[in-house]
Design an enzyme around this catalytic site. Structure first.
Site, PDB file in Angstrom:
ATOM      1  CB  CYS A  75      -0.912  -0.009   1.225  1.00 17.12           C
ATOM      2  SG  CYS A  75      -1.931   1.486   1.361  1.00 17.12           S
ATOM      3  CG  HIS A 161      -1.936  -1.807  -9.451  1.00 16.88           C
ATOM      4  ND1 HIS A 161      -2.837  -0.934  -8.894  1.00 16.88           N
ATOM      5  CD2 HIS A 161      -1.075  -2.136  -8.461  1.00 16.88           C
ATOM      6  CE1 HIS A 161      -2.518  -0.728  -7.627  1.00 16.88           C
ATOM      7  NE2 HIS A 161      -1.456  -1.443  -7.330  1.00 16.88           N
ATOM      8  CD  GLU A 210      -6.999   1.456  -3.010  1.00 12.43           C
ATOM      9  OE1 GLU A 210      -6.757   0.526  -2.215  1.00 12.43           O
ATOM     10  OE2 GLU A 210      -6.630   2.639  -2.823  1.00 12.43           O
ATOM     11  CB  CYS A 219      -4.768   3.882  -5.481  1.00 17.46           C
ATOM     12  SG  CYS A 219      -4.068   2.216  -5.410  1.00 17.46           S
ATOM     13  N   GLY A 222      -1.372   2.291  -7.210  1.00 18.94           N
ATOM     14  CA  GLY A 222      -2.088   2.481  -8.479  1.00 18.94           C
ATOM     15  C   GLY A 222      -1.442   3.571  -9.319  1.00 18.94           C
TER      16      GLY A 222
HETATM   17  N1  LIG Z   1      -6.289  -2.203  -2.420  1.00 22.51           N
HETATM   18  C1  LIG Z   1      -4.866  -2.557  -2.585  1.00 22.51           C
HETATM   19  C2  LIG Z   1      -4.094  -2.267  -1.274  1.00 22.51           C
HETATM   20  C3  LIG Z   1      -4.029  -0.771  -0.944  1.00 22.51           C
HETATM   21  C4  LIG Z   1      -3.373   0.010  -2.048  1.00 22.51           C
HETATM   22  C5  LIG Z   1      -3.552   1.524  -2.003  1.00 22.51           C
HETATM   23  N2  LIG Z   1      -4.337   2.065  -0.943  1.00 22.51           N
HETATM   24  C6  LIG Z   1      -2.205   2.242  -2.133  1.00 22.51           C
HETATM   25  O1  LIG Z   1      -2.070   3.382  -1.667  1.00 22.51           O
HETATM   26  O2  LIG Z   1      -1.299   1.651  -2.786  1.00 22.51           O
HETATM   27  C7  LIG Z   1      -4.748  -4.040  -2.943  1.00 22.51           C
HETATM   28  O3  LIG Z   1      -5.680  -4.800  -2.632  1.00 22.51           O
HETATM   29  O4  LIG Z   1      -3.718  -4.411  -3.521  1.00 22.51           O
END
Ligand SMILES: N[C@H](CCC[C@H](N)C(=O)O)C(=O)O
Length: 277
Positions: A75, A161, A210, A219, A222
């Site tokens: 994250c 991603h 997400e 994100c 992301g």
């Molecule tokens: N939902 C993402 C984790 C959090 C990523 C996001 N909040 C960031 O800042 O990178 C996943 O399941 O891989």
């Protein structure tokens, strides 16, 4: 027992941060979902857990749980908050902090201006790195989803991603295509779905649906994945400013096996205590 926590955010991507170095607690999946609920709980996109490292070369273990309770590999916005938190809590005095995650090691650096710069490692594009069901690594893959044929880029920053280029993020079908891409059977562990509008070679706008949390205001991984795919596709050149609904991130990547870095803010909102039922 009462568990102390800190509420934080990175560009509106919000977190409950828990120190399990000086506290002891076991957080079950169902408990995490209850705590994540924005009416019946504390409310957050992700839970971030600080633990002692298992690898002696690391300063901490950094664990991430989505609002649906799923534990994930990385994250990016959370990594910046993690760095601020461990220094604020005096768990370390270092400016450069090495953490181990399920997706690999990260180096977090708190800059003099308060921004945090994260070395996110080397982005990977091979389908098996996500995992993604495809015969080979390609700049773009065709994905049949919700009755449409989409051209997506795929990248792993430890977490998976899919990146779809759109003309205008404001009118992008995030609510309709986001869940369909997230749950697509060609992504056995699901996927984060990014909708990228190219403004110029050094600037994009981005919205992300997400995995495990739905659309967030920002994100970090992301943003990294979108820029990495865009650079590979010849649409972008490093550095790139990523405009997310919650604010801007700076992403730098020299391509190939170079490490990708992300720089942005980390904000502490309040401290609290919660009874773990
Ligand atoms: N939902 C993402 C984790 C959090 C990523 C996001 N909040 C960031 O800042 O990178 C996943 O399941 O891989």
């Amino acid at each position: 027992m009462l568990l102390h926590f800190t509420k934080m955010h990175g560009l509106g991507n919000d977190f409950m941060v828990v120190d399990l170095v000086t506290q002891r607690a076991r957080l079950e999946e169902a408990q995490i979902r209850r705590l994540a609920d924005r009416r019946f709980g504390i409310g957050f996109d992700q839970l971030l857990v600080v633990e002692p490292p298992r690898d002696p070369d690391m300063d901490f273990r950094y664990r991430i749980f989505n609002a649906d309770g799923s534990e994930v590999e990385n994250c990016g916005n959370g990594a910046r908050c993690f760095a601020r938190f461990v220094r604020d809590q005096r768990l370390t005095h270092k400016h450069e902090i090495r953490v181990e995650t399920a997706g690999g090691p990260l180096t977090l650096r708190v800059e003099d201006d308060g921004q945090v710069r994260v070395d996110m490692g080397v982005p990977r594009f091979a389908p098996e790195a996500l995992p993604f069901d495809a015969a080979e690594d390609r700049l773009r893959h065709t994905l049949e989803v919700a009755g449409e044929r989409l051209e997506i880029g795929v990248a792993s920053l430890g977490n998976p991603h899919a990146v779809l280029r759109v003309e205008d993020v404001d009118t992008a079908p995030v609510a309709r295509l986001g869940p369909a891409i997230e749950a697509h059977p060609r992504f056995p562990r699901r996927v984060n779905a990014g909708f990228m509008q190219v403004v110029s070679p050094h600037e994009i706008r981005l919205r992300v649906y997400e995995r495990g949390s739905g659309e967030t205001l920002a994100c970090g991984t992301g943003a990294c994945a979108a820029v990495a795919c865009g650079i590979r596709q010849g649409l972008l050149e490093s550095p790139v400013t990523v405009h997310l609904p919650g604010g801007d991130l700076r992403i730098e990547w020299a391509g190939d096996d170079a490490h990708l870095t992300m720089t942005g803010p980390a904000v502490r909102v309040f401290d609290g205590r919660v009874a773990l039922g």
